[in-house]
Write a protein that holds these residues in place. Structure first.
Motif, PDB file in Angstrom:
ATOM      1  N   UNK A  30       0.474  59.256 122.363  1.00  0.00           N
ATOM      2  CA  UNK A  30       1.718  59.703 122.988  1.00  0.00           C
ATOM      3  C   UNK A  30       2.533  60.573 122.029  1.00  0.00           C
ATOM      4  N   UNK A  31       2.433  60.273 120.737  1.00  0.00           N
ATOM      5  CA  UNK A  31       3.135  61.105 119.750  1.00  0.00           C
ATOM      6  C   UNK A  31       2.533  62.511 119.701  1.00  0.00           C
ATOM      7  N   UNK A  32       1.195  62.591 119.783  1.00  0.00           N
ATOM      8  CA  UNK A  32       0.543  63.908 119.782  1.00  0.00           C
ATOM      9  C   UNK A  32       0.897  64.691 121.044  1.00  0.00           C
ATOM     10  N   UNK A  33       0.891  64.000 122.188  1.00  0.00           N
ATOM     11  CA  UNK A  33       1.260  64.674 123.435  1.00  0.00           C
ATOM     12  C   UNK A  33       2.720  65.113 123.377  1.00  0.00           C
ATOM     13  N   UNK A  34       3.587  64.257 122.834  1.00  0.00           N
ATOM     14  CA  UNK A  34       4.986  64.626 122.691  1.00  0.00           C
ATOM     15  C   UNK A  34       5.174  65.848 121.798  1.00  0.00           C
ATOM     16  N   UNK A  35       4.365  65.927 120.739  1.00  0.00           N
ATOM     17  CA  UNK A  35       4.441  67.092 119.845  1.00  0.00           C
ATOM     18  C   UNK A  35       4.037  68.367 120.580  1.00  0.00           C
ATOM     19  N   UNK A  36       2.991  68.295 121.393  1.00  0.00           N
ATOM     20  CA  UNK A  36       2.565  69.461 122.177  1.00  0.00           C
ATOM     21  C   UNK A  36       3.598  69.834 123.234  1.00  0.00           C
ATOM     22  N   UNK A  37       4.227  68.838 123.826  1.00  0.00           N
ATOM     23  CA  UNK A  37       5.283  69.117 124.793  1.00  0.00           C
ATOM     24  C   UNK A  37       6.458  69.826 124.134  1.00  0.00           C
ATOM     25  N   UNK A  38       6.782  69.429 122.915  1.00  0.00           N
ATOM     26  CA  UNK A  38       7.878  70.112 122.195  1.00  0.00           C
ATOM     27  C   UNK A  38       7.495  71.546 121.835  1.00  0.00           C
ATOM     28  N   UNK A  39       6.206  71.771 121.561  1.00  0.00           N
ATOM     29  CA  UNK A  39       5.753  73.147 121.318  1.00  0.00           C
ATOM     30  C   UNK A  39       5.931  74.012 122.568  1.00  0.00           C
TER      31      UNK A  39
END
Length: 421
Positions: free
Chosen positions: A289-298
């Motif tokens: 979820x942290x990785x997905x959240x990072x991509x969402x912020x990108x």
């Protein structure tokens, strides 16, 4: 007294509401109703949490109120009340994390403190003070240094702090070793009672899971970004009003996603402590979820970069924008559809058919943008206009790449978490 009758003339025909204003009002009503629903839901959770804390305090207060219990624990009952006040948190995982940290810190600090105090009593005389001072310095410095290690600070900071506090209280108490052991045992018992009340109330009475909050929060961000893309494209290609210099589109949803990192990290940390519940089993891949959240912020940052195109002092004329309107709007709608599809697959925990639907769509988007960005198309524009439109198209291409990375992350989460097909 006579009455005066005032004649009201027939009103003129009301002018029809323009489609743009009607659409804006409908969108505004949808946003307001959504926020109201979220607010009511969150207020209900806050009310439940407050009631649960009240119940836990009443239960531990029975140690004072009931004579048989008070005779067993005495004045140490205050430690049970302090434990409830200190460790009872909003999310079940946060309560469990704090409770276990407090228990481990108390046991380790009390145990080592008792050993150090007993050894100091055996030495006696001046050596007593030397042993106590040396042990306080060594263990205090070592524990404080460990609190500065990022991994320990993130998950065990509270436990290390309790260890330092307990160790120092036991070592410098200045009483005999037998009394130290008895005091440590009594206080540990009351702390365990307070911890048990917290866990019982937090996990069994309308539990508020950090895992559920994290899952719903991340899934909702896909819809926020999809709506932002649609609003941004609609703003960019709308008819230019000479009297209006500032764009009416708001990037608030993108900014909310962009500033969600600390919240996501806290929820992941709490969710890791939570037991099996609902849709989430043991060893659930919360780190994904942290990785997905990072991509969402990108993706959110890429959408925010369109702000320069919308607020540029030198705006490209509407005629020139019409040259790229159709392919760009098609790409924008496809990106919004992709994000909604990914968000829906996460929310319902089902496998997203990336190979058969999304990936080919992203590939066709790149081909369309490469045709639009060809020198034959941009060469027809003036230097300034060509530069501004090229910047817009380049940002759109970057967004397609970011969404592709996001699609892969969601697919990997589905495999690790065993989403249903």
């Amino acid at each position: 007294m006579g009455s005066t009758v005032i004649a009201i003339p027939d009103g003129e025909a009301v002018a029809p509401v323009p489609k743009e204003k009607k659409r804006f009002r409908e969108s505004l009503l949808l946003v307001v109703s959504f926020l109201r629903e979220k607010k009511n839901k969150h207020d209900t959770k806050k009310l439940i949490h407050s009631i649960k804390v009240g119940i836990a305090l009443v239960l531990v207060s029975l140690l004072y109120l009931l004579d048989p219990l008070y005779k067993q624990v005495g004045e140490n009952a205050m430690w049970a009340i302090m434990t409830v006040v200190v460790i009872f948190e909003f999310f079940a995982g946060a309560t469990l994390s704090k409770g276990l940290n407090r228990g481990l810190g108390t046991i380790l600090g009390g145990g080592l403190g008792c050993l150090a105090a007993a050894f100091a009593q055996e030495v006696g005389g001046v050596g007593n003070a030397i042993v106590v001072g040396t042990s306080v310095f060594v263990f205090g410095a070592a524990a404080t240094y460990s609190r500065l290690v990022p991994r320990i600070k993130k998950r065990y900071d509270y436990g290390v702090m309790i260890f330092i506090l307990t160790f120092n209280l036991v070592v410098v108490s200045g009483i005999r070793a037998e009394e130290v052991l008895q005091l440590a045992r009594e206080r540990l018992t009351t702390i365990v009672l307070g911890f048990s009340v917290c866990i019982f109330t937090s996990l069994l009475v309308f539990p508020i899971w950090a895992g559920d909050e994290l899952h719903d929060s991340v899934a909702s961000k896909f819809e926020d970004l999809a709506s932002s893309i649609e609003g941004c494209f609609e703003e960019y290609f709308r008819l230019v009003n000479e009297k209006e210099n500032q764009p009416s589109f708001s990037f608030s949803r993108c900014k909310t996603v962009l500033h969600s990192k600390s919240k996501d990290e806290s929820l992941v940390n709490f969710a890791r402590w939570e037991p099996w519940h609902g849709k989430f089993g043991f060893s659930y891949p919360w780190a994904r979820y942290l990785k997905i959240g990072e991509n969402l912020r990108d993706v959110a940052a890429t959408i925010l970069s369109f702000k320069g195109c919308l607020q540029s002092d030198r705006q490209t004329s509407q005629t020139l924008r019409e040259l790229i309107k159709e392919p760009c709007e098609e790409v924008g709608s496809s990106l919004a559809w992709t994000l909604r599809e990914l968000g829906d697959s996460m929310k319902k925990m089902r496998r997203c058919q990336t190979v058969t639907s999304i990936m080919p769509k992203l590939k066709s988007m790149r081909q369309e943008l490469s045709l639009v960005m060809s020198p034959s198309t941009l060469g027809l524009l003036e230097n300034g206009d060509g530069l501004e439109i090229a910047s817009f198209l380049f940002t759109l291409t970057v967004m397609v790449d970011k969404v592709e990375e996001l699609t892969k992350e969601v697919e990997e989460l589905g495999e690790l978490a065993h989403f249903h097909v």
